[in-house]
Design a protein around this motif. Sequence first.
Motif, PDB file in Angstrom:
ATOM      1  N   LEU A   1       0.826  -1.208   0.000  1.00  0.00           N
ATOM      2  CA  LEU A   1       0.000   0.000   0.000  1.00  0.00           C
ATOM      3  C   LEU A   1       0.863   1.262   0.000  1.00  0.00           C
ATOM      4  CD1 LEU A   1      -2.675  -1.135   2.605  1.00  0.00           C
ATOM      5  CD2 LEU A   1      -3.217  -0.360   0.288  1.00  0.00           C
ATOM      6  N   ALA A   2       1.905   1.271   0.830  1.00  0.00           N
ATOM      7  CA  ALA A   2       2.752   2.454   0.951  1.00  0.00           C
ATOM      8  C   ALA A   2       3.546   2.725  -0.317  1.00  0.00           C
ATOM      9  CB  ALA A   2       3.704   2.298   2.139  1.00  0.00           C
ATOM     10  N   GLN A   3       3.837   1.685  -1.094  1.00  0.00           N
ATOM     11  CA  GLN A   3       4.574   1.876  -2.337  1.00  0.00           C
ATOM     12  C   GLN A   3       3.883   2.875  -3.260  1.00  0.00           C
ATOM     13  OE1 GLN A   3       7.819   1.129  -2.472  1.00  0.00           O
ATOM     14  NE2 GLN A   3       7.655  -0.089  -4.332  1.00  0.00           N
ATOM     15  N   HIS A   4       2.570   2.878  -3.267  1.00  0.00           N
ATOM     16  CA  HIS A   4       1.818   3.793  -4.124  1.00  0.00           C
ATOM     17  C   HIS A   4       1.130   4.893  -3.319  1.00  0.00           C
ATOM     18  CE1 HIS A   4       1.473   0.800  -7.748  1.00  0.00           C
ATOM     19  NE2 HIS A   4       2.711   1.108  -7.422  1.00  0.00           N
ATOM     20  N   GLY A   5       1.600   5.116  -2.092  1.00  0.00           N
ATOM     21  CA  GLY A   5       1.076   6.226  -1.295  1.00  0.00           C
ATOM     22  C   GLY A   5      -0.310   6.013  -0.748  1.00  0.00           C
ATOM     23  N   ASN A   6      -0.712   4.742  -0.511  1.00  0.00           N
ATOM     24  CA  ASN A   6      -2.068   4.464  -0.035  1.00  0.00           C
ATOM     25  C   ASN A   6      -2.123   4.050   1.429  1.00  0.00           C
ATOM     26  OD1 ASN A   6      -3.469   4.913  -2.522  1.00  0.00           O
ATOM     27  ND2 ASN A   6      -2.637   2.976  -3.278  1.00  0.00           N
ATOM     28  N   ALA A   7      -1.003   4.128   2.130  1.00  0.00           N
ATOM     29  CA  ALA A   7      -0.975   3.661   3.514  1.00  0.00           C
ATOM     30  C   ALA A   7      -1.811   4.545   4.436  1.00  0.00           C
ATOM     31  CB  ALA A   7       0.465   3.601   4.020  1.00  0.00           C
TER      32      ALA A   7
ATOM     33  N   LEU B   1      -2.126  -3.683  -5.154  1.00  0.00           N
ATOM     34  CA  LEU B   1      -3.214  -3.553  -6.116  1.00  0.00           C
ATOM     35  C   LEU B   1      -4.492  -2.991  -5.508  1.00  0.00           C
ATOM     36  CD1 LEU B   1      -2.738  -6.965  -7.975  1.00  0.00           C
ATOM     37  CD2 LEU B   1      -2.034  -4.697  -8.758  1.00  0.00           C
ATOM     38  N   ALA B   2      -4.560  -2.935  -4.182  1.00  0.00           N
ATOM     39  CA  ALA B   2      -5.782  -2.457  -3.544  1.00  0.00           C
ATOM     40  C   ALA B   2      -6.093  -1.010  -3.912  1.00  0.00           C
ATOM     41  CB  ALA B   2      -5.670  -2.595  -2.026  1.00  0.00           C
ATOM     42  N   GLY B   3      -5.062  -0.206  -4.125  1.00  0.00           N
ATOM     43  CA  GLY B   3      -5.277   1.191  -4.485  1.00  0.00           C
ATOM     44  C   GLY B   3      -5.583   1.419  -5.944  1.00  0.00           C
ATOM     45  N   GLY B   4      -5.533   0.367  -6.759  1.00  0.00           N
ATOM     46  CA  GLY B   4      -5.881   0.485  -8.170  1.00  0.00           C
ATOM     47  C   GLY B   4      -4.757   0.918  -9.077  1.00  0.00           C
ATOM     48  N   GLY B   5      -3.523   1.058  -8.574  1.00  0.00           N
ATOM     49  CA  GLY B   5      -2.418   1.496  -9.416  1.00  0.00           C
ATOM     50  C   GLY B   5      -1.827   0.355 -10.226  1.00  0.00           C
ATOM     51  N   ASP B   6      -0.948   0.708 -11.154  1.00  0.00           N
ATOM     52  CA  ASP B   6      -0.260  -0.284 -11.970  1.00  0.00           C
ATOM     53  C   ASP B   6       0.992  -0.783 -11.255  1.00  0.00           C
ATOM     54  OD1 ASP B   6      -2.097  -0.009 -14.068  1.00  0.00           O
ATOM     55  OD2 ASP B   6      -1.010   1.710 -14.889  1.00  0.00           O
ATOM     56  N   VAL B   7       1.408  -1.988 -11.607  1.00  0.00           N
ATOM     57  CA  VAL B   7       2.620  -2.561 -11.045  1.00  0.00           C
ATOM     58  C   VAL B   7       3.816  -2.057 -11.846  1.00  0.00           C
ATOM     59  CG1 VAL B   7       3.868  -4.678 -10.516  1.00  0.00           C
ATOM     60  CG2 VAL B   7       1.380  -4.603 -10.274  1.00  0.00           C
TER      61      VAL B   7
END
Length: 350
Positions: A32-38, A159-165
Amino acid sequence: MSGWVAARVRLVVLMARPALVLLLGSYACIGLAQHGNAQRLWLVAGALVVVVGYLLVSVVLNDLADAEVDRINLPGDRRRPLASGSAPADLVVVAVVGGVLALGAAAALGWRVLAVLLVGLLVGAAYSLPPLRLSKRGAVASLLLPLNVVGVPYLVGLLAGGGDVRRTDLVLLGGLYAAVIGRLLLKDFRDVRGDALLGKRTFLVRHGRVVTCRVSAALSVLGGGLLMAAVPDRTPALVGLYVVGLAAVVALLRRLSRTTSPRDDTVLVGAIAVVGRGLVAGLLAHLAMRPLGWTAWQQALTLLALGVLTAGLASDLLRHGPQVRGTAPAAPAEADEADESDEAARRTTR
């Protein structure tokens, strides 16, 4: 009725393995934190429900499959319900409830999260149950189990935040994967007697303790290097934490390769797990502090505090050893963290 409910709640907590919930939950939060969703609490809550439900199903499958081994390695251990006399039907109920909760939360988070969960459950079933029973396949088990331990919760969070890998996401996953393989190899020290008696050709049984410790050290260092290469905006404090932590892991593995005492094995494996968990916590803290705009000094002091806490916990375990329950020494909770689909899918890596 209230007693029946309380007994089932205790069984759920027991099967969830709190150390494993903490470990797998950390991997999900890193994703989650990788894409700023934490900071999006509903995403964090949903991802943790998926992870806990997945963990319950995986642990139950493994405990059902490994009941015979547990009766040899862990007779009467209250953390292994089947080895201490619980009915298999009770565990099946726990698995069904966990599976339903995980599937519902995954569906709410999106089809990609649901797909990751379904693949993880299928692999966990193939790992533990006939006809495939991949846990008996030596090198395959050692490589597959850690992928479930790390990959499922990390990808659920990612993937929970909907971003791409992104490419860096995969490199970071590779670093976590390598480090977990290195630590999971050490779980076999606890179960080596039962594994050898029942013909489980684990890495430790086949290659011995010196080679196992050397491979674990190499994988731990490789994992740390990949993490430092992939983590965004790494700071000197984070790099320093990992350098010191990995040096401690290598030193502990050197001691483990030379000891001949089962108690020392348990203590050293537990201490290595403590250090590993501290490094994961440091990585998560770094990723969480970035979006909050913390200054370099605030980040450095936070990581220093985590490092001191980790060192204190590991030192305390090395000095005093595992707690004793009744007449038999219990494996420390820190050692349980290295598990999953084997202990999550269980204590692992056979």
